[in-house]
Design a protein around this motif. Structure first.
Motif, PDB file in Angstrom:
ATOM      1  N   HIS A  50       0.817  -1.213   0.000  1.00 26.78           N
ATOM      2  CA  HIS A  50       0.000   0.000   0.000  1.00 26.78           C
ATOM      3  C   HIS A  50       0.855   1.269   0.000  1.00 26.78           C
ATOM      4  O   HIS A  50       0.809   2.054  -0.931  1.00 26.78           O
ATOM      5  N   ARG A  51       1.637   1.477   1.064  1.00 31.43           N
ATOM      6  CA  ARG A  51       2.455   2.696   1.181  1.00 31.43           C
ATOM      7  C   ARG A  51       3.905   2.411   1.556  1.00 31.43           C
ATOM      8  O   ARG A  51       4.614   3.285   2.050  1.00 31.43           O
ATOM      9  N   HIS A  71      -1.167   1.752   8.368  1.00 34.10           N
ATOM     10  CA  HIS A  71      -2.620   1.911   8.225  1.00 34.10           C
ATOM     11  C   HIS A  71      -3.402   0.690   8.695  1.00 34.10           C
ATOM     12  O   HIS A  71      -4.591   0.569   8.420  1.00 34.10           O
ATOM     13  N   TYR A  73      -3.476  -2.306   7.613  1.00 31.17           N
ATOM     14  CA  TYR A  73      -3.957  -3.246   6.601  1.00 31.17           C
ATOM     15  C   TYR A  73      -3.567  -4.648   7.051  1.00 31.17           C
ATOM     16  O   TYR A  73      -2.478  -4.865   7.589  1.00 31.17           O
ATOM     17  N   CYS A  82      -4.940  -9.250   0.784  1.00 26.77           N
ATOM     18  CA  CYS A  82      -5.203  -8.097   1.629  1.00 26.77           C
ATOM     19  C   CYS A  82      -6.699  -8.024   1.883  1.00 26.77           C
ATOM     20  O   CYS A  82      -7.504  -8.224   0.976  1.00 26.77           O
ATOM     21  N   GLN A  84      -8.319  -5.357   2.623  1.00 25.05           N
ATOM     22  CA  GLN A  84      -8.839  -4.087   2.157  1.00 25.05           C
ATOM     23  C   GLN A  84      -8.815  -4.134   0.630  1.00 25.05           C
ATOM     24  O   GLN A  84      -7.800  -4.497   0.039  1.00 25.05           O
ATOM     25  N   SER A  85      -9.893  -3.748  -0.004  1.00 29.81           N
ATOM     26  CA  SER A  85     -10.025  -3.942  -1.450  1.00 29.81           C
ATOM     27  C   SER A  85      -9.130  -3.043  -2.291  1.00 29.81           C
ATOM     28  O   SER A  85      -8.890  -3.331  -3.447  1.00 29.81           O
ATOM     29  N   ASN A  86      -8.628  -1.960  -1.744  1.00 28.91           N
ATOM     30  CA  ASN A  86      -7.846  -1.022  -2.553  1.00 28.91           C
ATOM     31  C   ASN A  86      -6.339  -1.240  -2.439  1.00 28.91           C
ATOM     32  O   ASN A  86      -5.566  -0.348  -2.731  1.00 28.91           O
ATOM     33  N   CYS A  87      -5.922  -2.407  -2.048  1.00 26.59           N
ATOM     34  CA  CYS A  87      -4.499  -2.690  -1.881  1.00 26.59           C
ATOM     35  C   CYS A  87      -4.139  -3.994  -2.584  1.00 26.59           C
ATOM     36  O   CYS A  87      -4.918  -4.953  -2.572  1.00 26.59           O
ATOM     37  N   GLN A  88      -2.950  -4.023  -3.169  1.00 29.15           N
ATOM     38  CA  GLN A  88      -2.456  -5.256  -3.773  1.00 29.15           C
ATOM     39  C   GLN A  88      -2.201  -6.297  -2.696  1.00 29.15           C
ATOM     40  O   GLN A  88      -1.999  -5.962  -1.521  1.00 29.15           O
TER      41      GLN A  88
END
Length: 106
Positions: A50-51, A71, A73, A82, A84-88
């Motif tokens: 993510h980051r 965060h 995750y 993952c 969370q849907s917005n992360c690889q």
């Protein structure tokens, strides 16, 4: 694909990779994270997709997930998925415990 061996016996590997903790190791040119939950070993990329937070500063929960310290995750250590849907997904490295130590395939 390269193969690396950590430790020389199962007992030595258990001491090198304490249960429910995250350890960073350098294998060739790459730094990765290792963790152990019971008799299961997990090898995964060092930074969060993510980051890019250092996952060695995260923690392992009772669901065999690594939690990112930035965060929170959650990544499944068996699948890399993952939650969370917005992360690889997290990159995992195949590994196996053998009488000669922990084999990790990069």
């Amino acid at each position: 694909m390269k193969t690396f061996i950590l430790g020389r016996t199962k007992e030595e590997v258990e001491r090198l990779v304490p249960e429910n903790q995250i350890k960073t190791v350098r294998l060739g040119e790459e730094k990765i994270c290792l963790s152990r939950v019971g008799n299961a070993y997990f090898a995964f990329e060092r930074t969060c997709p993510h980051r890019k937070a250092d996952l060695a500063n995260g923690f392992i929960n009772k669901f065999q997930e690594v939690i990112c310290p930035l965060h929170q995750y959650r990544f499944n250590l068996v699948t890399g998925r993952c939650h969370q849907s917005n992360c690889q997904d997290l990159k995992l490295f195949k590994n196996e415990i053998t009488p000669e130590g922990l084999k990790i395939y990069i």
